[in-house]
Design an enzyme around this catalytic site. Structure first.
Site, mmCIF file in Angstrom:
data_model
loop_
_atom_site.group_PDB
_atom_site.id
_atom_site.type_symbol
_atom_site.label_atom_id
_atom_site.label_comp_id
_atom_site.label_asym_id
_atom_site.label_seq_id
_atom_site.Cartn_x
_atom_site.Cartn_y
_atom_site.Cartn_z
ATOM 1 C CE LYS A 19 -2.627 0.973 3.790
ATOM 2 N NZ LYS A 19 -2.484 2.475 4.252
ATOM 3 C CB SER A 20 3.593 2.327 2.123
ATOM 4 O OG SER A 20 3.173 2.391 3.257
ATOM 5 N N GLY A 27 -4.764 8.378 5.569
ATOM 6 C CA GLY A 27 -3.753 9.295 6.029
ATOM 7 C C GLY A 27 -2.658 9.659 5.203
ATOM 8 C CB SER A 59 5.046 10.750 10.859
ATOM 9 O OG SER A 59 4.241 10.632 9.404
ATOM 10 C CD GLN A 63 0.496 8.483 6.926
ATOM 11 O OE1 GLN A 63 0.104 9.338 7.683
ATOM 12 N NE2 GLN A 63 -0.134 7.559 6.676
ATOM 13 C CG ASP A 115 0.873 0.300 9.322
ATOM 14 O OD1 ASP A 115 0.439 1.223 10.448
ATOM 15 O OD2 ASP A 115 1.262 0.598 8.227
ATOM 16 C CE LYS A 121 -0.217 4.596 12.845
ATOM 17 N NZ LYS A 121 0.453 5.228 11.520
ATOM 18 N NE ARG A 170 -4.593 0.681 13.256
ATOM 19 C CZ ARG A 170 -3.938 0.698 11.920
ATOM 20 N NH1 ARG A 170 -2.760 0.832 11.945
ATOM 21 N NH2 ARG A 170 -4.594 0.812 10.930
ATOM 22 N NE ARG A 216 -2.332 -1.564 8.524
ATOM 23 C CZ ARG A 216 -1.868 -2.036 7.213
ATOM 24 N NH1 ARG A 216 -1.938 -3.377 7.026
ATOM 25 N NH2 ARG A 216 -1.619 -1.176 6.517
HETATM 26 C C1 S3P Z 1 2.564 5.133 6.133
HETATM 27 C C2 S3P Z 1 3.189 5.501 7.404
HETATM 28 C C3 S3P Z 1 2.769 4.974 8.569
HETATM 29 C C4 S3P Z 1 1.887 3.939 8.524
HETATM 30 C C5 S3P Z 1 0.892 3.983 7.506
HETATM 31 C C6 S3P Z 1 1.642 4.185 6.100
HETATM 32 C C7 S3P Z 1 3.217 5.554 4.701
HETATM 33 O O1 S3P Z 1 2.131 6.244 9.296
HETATM 34 O O2 S3P Z 1 1.175 3.633 9.841
HETATM 35 O O3 S3P Z 1 -0.056 2.910 7.483
HETATM 36 O O4 S3P Z 1 2.792 5.149 3.678
HETATM 37 O O5 S3P Z 1 3.859 6.424 4.966
HETATM 38 P P1 S3P Z 1 2.813 7.275 9.984
HETATM 39 O O6 S3P Z 1 3.578 8.091 8.672
HETATM 40 O O7 S3P Z 1 1.891 8.276 10.330
HETATM 41 O O8 S3P Z 1 3.895 6.904 10.840
#
Ligand code: S3P
Length: 432
Positions: A20-21, A91, A165, A167, A313, A340, A344, A386
């Site tokens: 996914k990422s 997110g 993070s 993200q 995750d 999240k 969780r 999840r």
């Molecule tokens: C992700 C980063 C993580 C993860 C999320 C996907 C990403 O979040 O929990 O499911 O794709 O960069 P955080 O950046 O908030 O840690």
């Protein structure tokens, strides 16, 4: 509601969904490339579909070819979206797009999401972008969606992240591509580095030194074609199912093995799981390999704060594994789990307790004592994919059926989850 019936064992081979990422990032970088990117095994989950839909509203060319194959390319310039960009439950979509949009001069966009996403913190990405000159406003002063973004030329600079993070790191690095100066992100703990790897793969200038990543303004992003590795976060459910059910053996070919994502493998190995890794390869700058996992006698362990980003995750399903391990498992430093798709920490504590587990809820994790024979029962997923999948794995090892309310949320990352589960379970079958 989904009813998961106890199983004797799990056996078989799983075709993992695309990571996914990495799928999000492939789409975002494709949107910056005239040549475009073509990827196979693109995640079929709703989160990555949200990213593609938002990009289309921005005038990006998105072609969905055979199942799992996606071509994404830049058209002349981003168009001002005619409607709100809906990140859905994702997110990653909301935060990374915020970074991308903030640096597009003159473009006005409104970004929102579903009820869960509108509760999640956005200040972590908005605040550093504002330091770069971004013009972002929104609910609670920009701390929550919806956000209004008026793109402008950003300045770059050095940003020390307060929270580990990926993200936020990705949002800042994407905004840095169009900034007037280089942009450096300093991380408190290393997080998943898919963005940096894709930058290297697509010829975007980016340097990494210790905890600092620097991106240089870049007008031209090369195209490319590659296969997205299988999602190691999806693999985690089958690793735990195989580990805790007797006489089990599961083969997971083509799994992403990026070391910033494989904390779960390290922790499960420490707990006594023998995972064989073979056929190592590389795709789009990412290591890939086949995993073979069998049942194990697990022992409790300590998971330390510095390990958390590499398995953030996977923690809900790790908590399920811990209920079946001998002794105490202590998971600390995972406060991020509270923000999240749902809280969780609370969600797992509630559901595991319903199933008879010995679980102590901490502000930043859990203490779990095992092994406990889990009972059946009805648990809440809180609409979090999840959590729903973690309780499905718990249900396989329970003495009676586990009913999971709102289980359709697995579509967010793993639409085939329950079908795959049915192909793997053996109810009273012989050992192979
Ligand atoms: C992700 C980063 C993580 C993860 C999320 C996907 C990403 O979040 O929990 O499911 O794709 O960069 P955080 O950046 O908030 O840690």
């Amino acid at each position: 509601m989904r009813r998961v019936v106890p199983a004797h064992s799990v056996q078989g081979t799983v075709t993992l969904p695309g990571d996914k990422s990495i799928s999000h990032r492939a789409a975002l970088l494709g949107a910056l490339s005239v040549e475009g990117v073509t990827v196979t095994n693109f995640s079929g989950g709703a989160d990555c579909a949200s990213t593609l839909a938002c990009l289309e509203k921005m005038g990006v060319m998105v072609r969905r070819c055979d199942p799992g194959t996606v071509y994404v390319a830049k058209n002349e310039a981003f168009l001002e979206p005619g409607d709100v960009l809906d990140a859905g439950n994702s997110g990653t979509t909301a935060r990374t797009l915020c970074g991308l949009l903030a640096g597009v001069p003159g473009l006005y966009a409104v970004l929102s999401g579903d009820e869960s996403l509108r509760r999640r913190p956005m200040g972590r990405v908005v605040d550093p972008l504002r330091v770069m000159g971004a013009r972002i406003d929104g609910r609670a002063g920009g701390a929550s969606l919806p956000l209004c973004i008026k793109g402008t030329r950003l300045t770059g600079g050095t940003h020390r992240l307060q929270i580990a993070s990926a993200q936020v790191k990705t949002a800042l690095l994407l905004s840095g591509l169009s900034a007037s100066e280089p942009t450096t992100v300093v991380e408190p703990l290393g997080t998943r580095d898919h963005t940096e790897r894709l930058f290297d793969f697509l010829g975007i200038p980016c340097t990494r030194r210790d905890d600092a990543i620097t991106i240089f303004p870049c007008e031209e992003v090369k195209g490319g074609a590659w296969r997205i590795p299988g999602d190691v976060s999806a693999a985690a459910f089958w690793l735990v199912a195989a580990a805790i059910l007797p006489d089990s053996g599961v083969h997971l070919p083509g799994c992403g093995l990026n070391p910033t994502r494989t904390g779960m493998l390290s922790v499960l190995r420490r707990m006594g799981l023998a995972v064989e890794v073979t056929e190592e390869d590389c795709s789009g700058g990412e290591p890939v390999g086949d995993l073979l996992v069998r049942s194990a006698s697990l022992e409790g362990t300590k998971v330390f704060p510095e390990e958390i980003p590499s398995l953030v995750d996977e923690l809900p399903v790790l908590a399920v594994a811990a209920t079946q391990a001998k002794g105490i498992t202590e998971i600390r430093g995972a406060k991020e789990l509270r923000v999240k798709e749902c809280d969780r920490i609370a969600a797992m504590a509630e559901g595991l307790r319903t199933l008879g587990a010995d679980v102590e809820e901490l502000e930043d994790g859990w203490i779990l004592r095992g092994p406990v024979r889990l009972s059946g029962g009805r648990v809440r997923s809180f609409g979090d994919h999840r959590i729903a999948m973690a309780f499905a794995v718990a249900g396989l090892a329970a003495t009676g059926p586990v009913e999971i309310d709102d289980s359709a949320c697995v579509d967010i990352s793993y639409p085939d989850f329950f079908e795959t589960l049915e192909t793997l379970v053996c109810r009273g079958c012989a050992v192979s």
